[in-house]
Design an enzyme around this catalytic site. Structure first.
Site, PDB file in Angstrom:
ATOM      1  N   ARG A   1       0.854  -1.182   0.000  1.00 34.02           N
ATOM      2  CA  ARG A   1       0.000   0.000   0.000  1.00 34.02           C
ATOM      3  C   ARG A   1       0.895   1.239   0.000  1.00 34.02           C
ATOM      4  O   ARG A   1       1.718   1.420   0.891  1.00 34.02           O
ATOM      5  CB  ARG A   1      -0.856  -0.047   1.272  1.00 34.02           C
ATOM      6  CG  ARG A   1      -1.957   0.942   1.293  1.00 34.02           C
ATOM      7  CD  ARG A   1      -2.842   0.676   2.477  1.00 34.02           C
ATOM      8  NE  ARG A   1      -2.247   1.125   3.721  1.00 34.02           N
ATOM      9  CZ  ARG A   1      -2.947   1.477   4.788  1.00 34.02           C
ATOM     10  NH1 ARG A   1      -4.266   1.402   4.761  1.00 34.02           N
ATOM     11  NH2 ARG A   1      -2.353   1.885   5.879  1.00 34.02           N
TER      12      ARG A   1
ATOM     13  N   THR B   1      -0.717   7.676  -1.098  1.00 36.78           N
ATOM     14  CA  THR B   1      -2.048   7.586  -1.730  1.00 36.78           C
ATOM     15  C   THR B   1      -2.924   6.532  -1.052  1.00 36.78           C
ATOM     16  O   THR B   1      -4.142   6.524  -1.230  1.00 36.78           O
ATOM     17  CB  THR B   1      -1.913   7.168  -3.201  1.00 36.78           C
ATOM     18  OG1 THR B   1      -1.356   5.839  -3.241  1.00 36.78           O
ATOM     19  CG2 THR B   1      -1.009   8.117  -3.974  1.00 36.78           C
TER      20      THR B   1
ATOM     21  N   ASP C   1       5.000  -5.374   9.800  1.00 34.74           N
ATOM     22  CA  ASP C   1       6.153  -5.004  10.631  1.00 34.74           C
ATOM     23  C   ASP C   1       6.193  -5.808  11.917  1.00 34.74           C
ATOM     24  O   ASP C   1       7.262  -6.244  12.357  1.00 34.74           O
ATOM     25  CB  ASP C   1       6.104  -3.507  10.964  1.00 34.74           C
ATOM     26  CG  ASP C   1       6.530  -2.652   9.778  1.00 34.74           C
ATOM     27  OD1 ASP C   1       7.158  -3.190   8.847  1.00 34.74           O
ATOM     28  OD2 ASP C   1       6.233  -1.443   9.798  1.00 34.74           O
TER      29      ASP C   1
ATOM     30  N   ASP D   1       0.901  -2.109  12.542  1.00 36.62           N
ATOM     31  CA  ASP D   1       1.282  -2.602  11.207  1.00 36.62           C
ATOM     32  C   ASP D   1       1.580  -4.093  11.307  1.00 36.62           C
ATOM     33  O   ASP D   1       2.587  -4.508  11.892  1.00 36.62           O
ATOM     34  CB  ASP D   1       2.503  -1.834  10.697  1.00 36.62           C
ATOM     35  CG  ASP D   1       2.789  -2.176   9.244  1.00 36.62           C
ATOM     36  OD1 ASP D   1       2.982  -3.378   8.938  1.00 36.62           O
ATOM     37  OD2 ASP D   1       2.785  -1.269   8.404  1.00 36.62           O
TER      38      ASP D   1
HETATM   39  O1  LIG Z   1      -6.904  -2.237   3.033  1.00 32.88           O
HETATM   40  P1  LIG Z   1      -5.693  -1.474   2.661  1.00 32.88           P
HETATM   41  O2  LIG Z   1      -5.829   0.001   2.940  1.00 32.88           O
HETATM   42  O3  LIG Z   1      -5.213  -1.739   1.268  1.00 32.88           O
HETATM   43  O4  LIG Z   1      -4.535  -1.898   3.676  1.00 32.88           O
HETATM   44  C1  LIG Z   1      -4.295  -3.207   4.030  1.00 32.88           C
HETATM   45  C2  LIG Z   1      -2.974  -3.659   3.497  1.00 32.88           C
HETATM   46  O5  LIG Z   1      -1.903  -2.968   4.189  1.00 32.88           O
HETATM   47  C3  LIG Z   1      -1.037  -3.931   4.783  1.00 32.88           C
HETATM   48  O6  LIG Z   1      -0.018  -4.294   3.943  1.00 32.88           O
HETATM   49  P2  LIG Z   1       1.238  -3.345   3.650  1.00 32.88           P
HETATM   50  O7  LIG Z   1       0.984  -2.479   2.469  1.00 32.88           O
HETATM   51  O8  LIG Z   1       1.670  -2.664   4.905  1.00 32.88           O
HETATM   52  O9  LIG Z   1       2.332  -4.369   3.176  1.00 32.88           O
HETATM   53  P3  LIG Z   1       3.151  -5.443   4.021  1.00 32.88           P
HETATM   54  O10 LIG Z   1       2.253  -6.628   4.172  1.00 32.88           O
HETATM   55  O11 LIG Z   1       4.304  -5.715   3.147  1.00 32.88           O
HETATM   56  O12 LIG Z   1       3.535  -4.832   5.348  1.00 32.88           O
HETATM   57  C4  LIG Z   1      -1.950  -5.108   5.050  1.00 32.88           C
HETATM   58  O13 LIG Z   1      -1.269  -6.293   5.292  1.00 32.88           O
HETATM   59  C5  LIG Z   1      -2.811  -5.129   3.817  1.00 32.88           C
HETATM   60  O14 LIG Z   1      -2.213  -5.799   2.726  1.00 32.88           O
HETATM   61  O1  LIG Z   2      -3.964  -0.851  10.611  1.00 35.07           O
HETATM   62  C1  LIG Z   2      -3.391  -1.277   9.590  1.00 35.07           C
HETATM   63  C2  LIG Z   2      -3.746  -0.856   8.289  1.00 35.07           C
HETATM   64  C3  LIG Z   2      -3.080  -1.381   7.225  1.00 35.07           C
HETATM   65  N1  LIG Z   2      -2.090  -2.261   7.416  1.00 35.07           N
HETATM   66  C4  LIG Z   2      -1.728  -2.673   8.660  1.00 35.07           C
HETATM   67  O2  LIG Z   2      -0.813  -3.490   8.801  1.00 35.07           O
HETATM   68  N2  LIG Z   2      -2.395  -2.170   9.714  1.00 35.07           N
HETATM   69 MG   LIG Z   3       2.738  -3.378   6.329  1.00 38.46          MG
END
Ligand SMILES: O=P(O)(O)OC[C@H]1O[C@H](OP(=O)(O)OP(=O)(O)O)[C@H](O)[C@@H]1O
Ligand SMILES: O=c1cc[nH]c(=O)[nH]1
Ligand SMILES: [Mg+2]
Length: 219
Positions: free
Chosen positions: A114, A118, A213, A210
């Site tokens: 994400r 944006t 993370d 997160d």
């Molecule tokens: O519903 P949304 O607003 O799209 O957000 C949710 C997304 O954000 C996080 O991933 P992230 O982009 O942090 O990637 P990661 O899994 O690599 O940490 C989460 O694991 C989802 O994939």
């Molecule tokens: O709260 C949130 C939103 C998006 N992605 C995450 O990992 N946590």
């Molecule tokens: Mg993430």
């Protein structure tokens, strides 16, 4: 498996899994003091318990089986092997727990992150079994926030031919459930909690932070 009446009325395609063990483990997961090792174990266990509920309506075929004493009729899950599709990275934390329940499942992968500014998903990888039209898919991601990532992942699966798709997450925001069910009303969404809202940065409140993370110790 029960859904509180308010969530059921607002979102007909949402199933909130309120099993006591799921709710107990989710609370530890939310705790800011929970460290990576325990966080990972809890995501794995909650995913397994949720998958038990989310597979409750899978169709069965009859199957003859020879016990040491005689032949009897048993059951087996119909059709081709289930396919788990984690959204990278955080969805990876849900795979092993579900595979312990369904060891024959196939595993596809969808790479999305994400964009911080944006909040829109950026696609970087896609690989699922080629006979997608004949399979049941479980898309896995702990967090359903704005819903952008989930909508994009489901759309990619449908372009590959998938028609039977369920979405499993741990924590969902109302904004994400609304967006995913508007874009893909045929997809049942399973979560352990429907949380209150998103903050200005797109994080779920109260949420758990997160997920990627916390799972992988990055930050
Ligand atoms: O519903 P949304 O607003 O799209 O957000 C949710 C997304 O954000 C996080 O991933 P992230 O982009 O942090 O990637 P990661 O899994 O690599 O940490 C989460 O694991 C989802 O994939
Ligand atoms: O709260 C949130 C939103 C998006 N992605 C995450 O990992 N946590
Ligand atoms: Mg993430």
């Amino acid at each position: 498996m029960t859904t509180p009446p308010d969530a059921a009325e607002r979102f007909p395609s949402l199933v909130v899994i309120r099993h006591p063990l799921v709710q107990h483990k989710l609370t530890i997961l939310r705790d800011r003091r929970t460290q990576t090792k325990i966080f990972k174990e809890l995501v794995d266990e909650i995913a397994m318990l949720m998958a038990y509920e989310a597979t409750a309506d899978l169709p069965l075929d009859n199957l003859a089986v020879d016990t040491p004493l005689e032949q009897t009729m048993g059951k087996q899950v119909s059709g081709k092997k289930l396919t788990l599709v984690p959204i990278l990275r955080a969805g990876l934390g849900m795979v092993e727990g579900i595979l312990r329940l369904v060891p024959s499942a196939r595993v596809g992968h969808i790479g999305l992150y994400r964009d911080h500014d944006t909040l829109e998903p950026v696609d970087y990888y896609f690989k699922v079994p080629s006979d997608a039209a004949e399979r049941d898919f479980f898309v896995l991601d702990p967090m359903l926030a704005t819903g952008g990532s989930a909508v994009s992942a489901v759309a990619s699966l449908k372009r590959a031919g998938a028609t039977r798709i369920r979405f499993l997450c741990l924590v969902a925001a109302p904004e994400g459930v609304r967006r995913l069910s508007a874009a893909h009303p045929d997809v049942t969404i399973y979560c352990a909690s429907l949380d209150r809202e998103l903050n200005a940065q797109g994080y779920i409140l109260p949420g758990l932070g997160d997920a990627g993370d916390r799972l992988f110790g990055t930050r």
